[in-house]
Write an enzyme that holds these catalytic residues in place. Structure first.
Site, short mmCIF file in Angstrom:
data_model
loop_
_atom_site.label_atom_id
_atom_site.label_comp_id
_atom_site.label_asym_id
_atom_site.label_seq_id
_atom_site.Cartn_x
_atom_site.Cartn_y
_atom_site.Cartn_z
N CYS A 112 -5.11 -5.10 -6.56
CA CYS A 112 -4.26 -6.29 -6.62
C CYS A 112 -2.79 -5.90 -6.82
O CYS A 112 -2.20 -5.29 -5.94
CB CYS A 112 -4.77 -7.22 -7.73
SG CYS A 112 -4.14 -8.90 -7.69
N HIS A 113 -2.19 -6.23 -7.96
CA HIS A 113 -0.81 -5.84 -8.26
C HIS A 113 -0.74 -4.47 -8.93
O HIS A 113 0.35 -3.97 -9.19
CB HIS A 113 -0.16 -6.88 -9.17
CG HIS A 113 0.14 -8.19 -8.51
ND1 HIS A 113 -0.83 -9.13 -8.24
CD2 HIS A 113 1.31 -8.73 -8.08
CE1 HIS A 113 -0.29 -10.19 -7.66
NE2 HIS A 113 1.01 -9.97 -7.55
#
Length: 188
Positions: A112-113
Protein backbone atom coordinates in the site's frame (compact mmCIF):
# COMPACT_ATOMS: atom_id res chain seq x y z
CA UNK A 1 4.45 -26.65 -0.90
CA UNK A 2 4.28 -24.79 2.40
CA UNK A 3 7.42 -23.04 3.56
CA UNK A 4 8.68 -23.45 7.12
CA UNK A 5 10.34 -20.29 8.43
CA UNK A 6 11.50 -21.82 11.72
CA UNK A 7 14.62 -19.96 12.82
CA UNK A 8 13.80 -16.88 10.71
CA UNK A 9 13.23 -13.53 12.43
CA UNK A 10 11.04 -10.87 10.85
CA UNK A 11 10.53 -7.27 12.00
CA UNK A 12 7.28 -5.53 11.18
CA UNK A 13 7.98 -1.79 11.23
CA UNK A 14 4.92 0.20 12.25
CA UNK A 15 3.57 3.06 14.30
CA UNK A 16 0.14 4.55 15.04
CA UNK A 17 -2.06 4.61 11.97
CA UNK A 18 -0.90 1.36 10.36
CA UNK A 19 -3.55 -0.22 8.12
CA UNK A 20 -4.80 -2.91 10.48
CA UNK A 21 -5.14 -5.75 7.97
CA UNK A 22 -1.75 -4.97 6.42
CA UNK A 23 -0.03 -5.61 9.74
CA UNK A 24 -2.22 -8.35 11.20
CA UNK A 25 -2.50 -10.56 8.10
CA UNK A 26 1.27 -10.76 7.40
CA UNK A 27 1.87 -11.23 11.14
CA UNK A 28 -0.58 -14.15 11.21
CA UNK A 29 0.85 -15.71 8.02
CA UNK A 30 4.43 -15.40 9.26
CA UNK A 31 3.56 -16.97 12.61
CA UNK A 32 1.73 -19.83 10.85
CA UNK A 33 4.94 -20.39 8.84
CA UNK A 34 6.85 -20.61 12.18
CA UNK A 35 8.74 -17.33 11.83
CA UNK A 36 9.61 -15.32 14.92
CA UNK A 37 8.01 -11.91 14.46
CA UNK A 38 8.47 -8.65 16.31
CA UNK A 39 6.63 -5.37 15.92
CA UNK A 40 9.29 -2.66 15.91
CA UNK A 41 8.18 0.93 16.42
CA UNK A 42 9.34 4.37 17.45
CA UNK A 43 8.10 4.15 21.06
CA UNK A 44 7.33 1.46 23.63
CA UNK A 45 3.83 0.38 24.56
CA UNK A 46 1.09 -0.06 22.00
CA UNK A 47 0.34 1.33 18.57
CA UNK A 48 -3.16 1.84 17.22
CA UNK A 49 -4.26 0.55 13.84
CA UNK A 50 -6.48 2.17 11.25
CA UNK A 51 -9.32 -0.11 10.17
CA UNK A 52 -10.50 1.15 6.77
CA UNK A 53 -12.37 4.33 7.85
CA UNK A 54 -11.69 4.69 11.58
CA UNK A 55 -9.27 3.79 14.34
CA UNK A 56 -8.98 0.06 14.94
CA UNK A 57 -7.25 -2.29 17.34
CA UNK A 58 -4.02 -1.70 19.22
CA UNK A 59 -0.96 -3.92 18.88
CA UNK A 60 1.84 -4.37 21.40
CA UNK A 61 5.26 -3.06 20.42
CA UNK A 62 7.94 -5.72 20.94
CA UNK A 63 10.98 -3.50 20.41
CA UNK A 64 11.75 0.11 19.64
CA UNK A 65 13.98 0.93 16.70
CA UNK A 66 16.83 2.06 18.98
CA UNK A 67 16.99 -1.50 20.42
CA UNK A 68 17.47 -3.37 17.14
CA UNK A 69 19.91 -3.72 14.28
CA UNK A 70 19.67 -5.16 10.79
CA UNK A 71 21.71 -8.19 11.87
CA UNK A 72 18.87 -9.17 14.26
CA UNK A 73 16.45 -10.00 11.41
CA UNK A 74 16.15 -12.06 8.24
CA UNK A 75 13.49 -9.80 6.69
CA UNK A 76 11.21 -6.83 7.35
CA UNK A 77 7.61 -5.89 6.54
CA UNK A 78 6.33 -2.34 5.99
CA UNK A 79 2.53 -2.17 6.35
CA UNK A 80 0.68 0.69 4.74
CA UNK A 81 -2.04 3.04 5.75
CA UNK A 82 -1.43 6.72 5.04
CA UNK A 83 -0.33 7.76 8.52
CA UNK A 84 2.03 4.90 9.39
CA UNK A 85 4.59 5.12 6.56
CA UNK A 86 4.37 8.90 6.43
CA UNK A 87 5.51 9.05 10.07
CA UNK A 88 8.07 6.23 9.70
CA UNK A 89 9.79 7.87 6.74
CA UNK A 90 10.56 10.92 8.89
CA UNK A 91 12.58 8.78 11.34
CA UNK A 92 16.29 8.68 10.45
CA UNK A 93 16.64 5.47 12.51
CA UNK A 94 13.85 3.69 10.60
CA UNK A 95 15.16 4.84 7.22
CA UNK A 96 18.71 3.76 8.08
CA UNK A 97 17.44 0.39 9.36
CA UNK A 98 15.58 -0.23 6.07
CA UNK A 99 18.67 0.80 4.10
CA UNK A 100 20.83 -1.63 6.13
CA UNK A 101 18.37 -4.50 5.56
CA UNK A 102 18.46 -3.72 1.84
CA UNK A 103 22.28 -3.59 1.74
CA UNK A 104 22.39 -6.92 3.60
CA UNK A 105 20.30 -8.39 0.74
CA UNK A 106 17.45 -9.44 3.03
CA UNK A 107 13.82 -9.55 1.83
CA UNK A 108 11.66 -6.48 2.37
CA UNK A 109 7.87 -6.57 2.04
CA UNK A 110 6.01 -3.28 1.55
CA UNK A 111 2.30 -2.91 0.85
CA UNK A 112 0.00 0.00 0.00
CA UNK A 113 1.70 3.24 1.19
CA UNK A 114 4.55 1.23 2.81
CA UNK A 115 6.83 1.88 -0.21
CA UNK A 116 7.06 5.52 0.92
CA UNK A 117 9.64 4.27 3.43
CA UNK A 118 11.52 2.48 0.62
CA UNK A 119 11.56 5.73 -1.36
CA UNK A 120 12.99 7.61 1.61
CA UNK A 121 15.66 4.91 2.05
CA UNK A 122 16.63 5.33 -1.60
CA UNK A 123 16.19 1.67 -2.52
CA UNK A 124 13.55 1.64 -5.29
CA UNK A 125 15.54 3.17 -8.15
CA UNK A 126 15.54 0.77 -11.10
CA UNK A 127 13.26 -1.78 -9.42
CA UNK A 128 9.96 -3.01 -10.78
CA UNK A 129 7.46 -2.39 -7.99
CA UNK A 130 3.88 -1.50 -7.16
CA UNK A 131 2.09 0.46 -4.45
CA UNK A 132 -1.21 2.09 -3.65
CA UNK A 133 -2.29 4.06 -6.73
CA UNK A 134 -2.04 7.45 -4.99
CA UNK A 135 1.75 7.10 -4.58
CA UNK A 136 2.39 5.80 -8.11
CA UNK A 137 3.93 9.14 -9.13
CA UNK A 138 6.12 9.16 -6.01
CA UNK A 139 7.39 5.70 -6.93
CA UNK A 140 8.08 6.69 -10.54
CA UNK A 141 9.82 9.92 -9.45
CA UNK A 142 12.03 7.82 -7.15
CA UNK A 143 13.08 5.72 -10.15
CA UNK A 144 10.87 2.65 -9.74
CA UNK A 145 9.34 0.92 -12.75
CA UNK A 146 5.76 1.03 -11.40
CA UNK A 147 3.33 -1.70 -12.47
CA UNK A 148 -0.30 -2.35 -11.55
CA UNK A 149 -0.14 -5.95 -10.25
CA UNK A 150 -1.24 -7.60 -7.01
CA UNK A 151 2.30 -8.58 -6.06
CA UNK A 152 5.67 -7.69 -7.58
CA UNK A 153 9.07 -9.05 -6.57
CA UNK A 154 12.30 -7.50 -7.75
CA UNK A 155 15.67 -7.89 -6.08
CA UNK A 156 14.14 -9.30 -2.89
CA UNK A 157 11.66 -6.45 -2.48
CA UNK A 158 8.04 -7.63 -2.41
CA UNK A 159 5.40 -4.95 -3.06
CA UNK A 160 1.61 -4.98 -3.27
CA UNK A 161 -1.10 -2.39 -3.85
CA UNK A 162 -3.76 -2.69 -1.12
CA UNK A 163 -5.49 -5.00 1.39
CA UNK A 164 -7.15 -6.98 -1.43
CA UNK A 165 -3.66 -8.16 -2.43
CA UNK A 166 -2.80 -9.55 1.03
CA UNK A 167 -3.14 -13.27 0.16
CA UNK A 168 -0.66 -12.95 -2.73
CA UNK A 169 1.57 -10.57 -0.74
CA UNK A 170 1.80 -12.88 2.27
CA UNK A 171 2.46 -15.97 0.14
CA UNK A 172 5.24 -14.26 -1.83
CA UNK A 173 6.74 -12.73 1.33
CA UNK A 174 7.01 -16.16 2.95
CA UNK A 175 8.43 -17.68 -0.23
CA UNK A 176 11.10 -14.97 -0.52
CA UNK A 177 12.10 -15.32 3.13
CA UNK A 178 12.29 -19.11 2.82
CA UNK A 179 14.22 -19.15 -0.44
CA UNK A 180 16.21 -15.96 -0.01
CA UNK A 181 15.97 -15.01 -3.69
CA UNK A 182 17.78 -11.70 -4.03
CA UNK A 183 21.14 -12.48 -5.67
CA UNK A 184 21.31 -9.55 -8.12
CA UNK A 185 21.32 -6.81 -5.47
CA UNK A 186 24.47 -4.73 -5.68
CA UNK A 187 25.79 -3.06 -2.57
CA UNK A 188 27.63 0.21 -3.12
Amino acid sequence: MAHDLKGKRVAILATNGFEQSELLEPLKALKQANATTEVVSLEKGQIKGWNEKDWGDSVDVDKVISEVSASDYDAIVLPGGQINPDVLRTSAEIVDFVRQIYKAKKPIGAICHGPWVLIEAGVVKGLEATSYKSIKTDMINAGAKWVDQEVVVDDGIITSRNPNDLPAFCAKLIEEIAEGRHPQRQVA
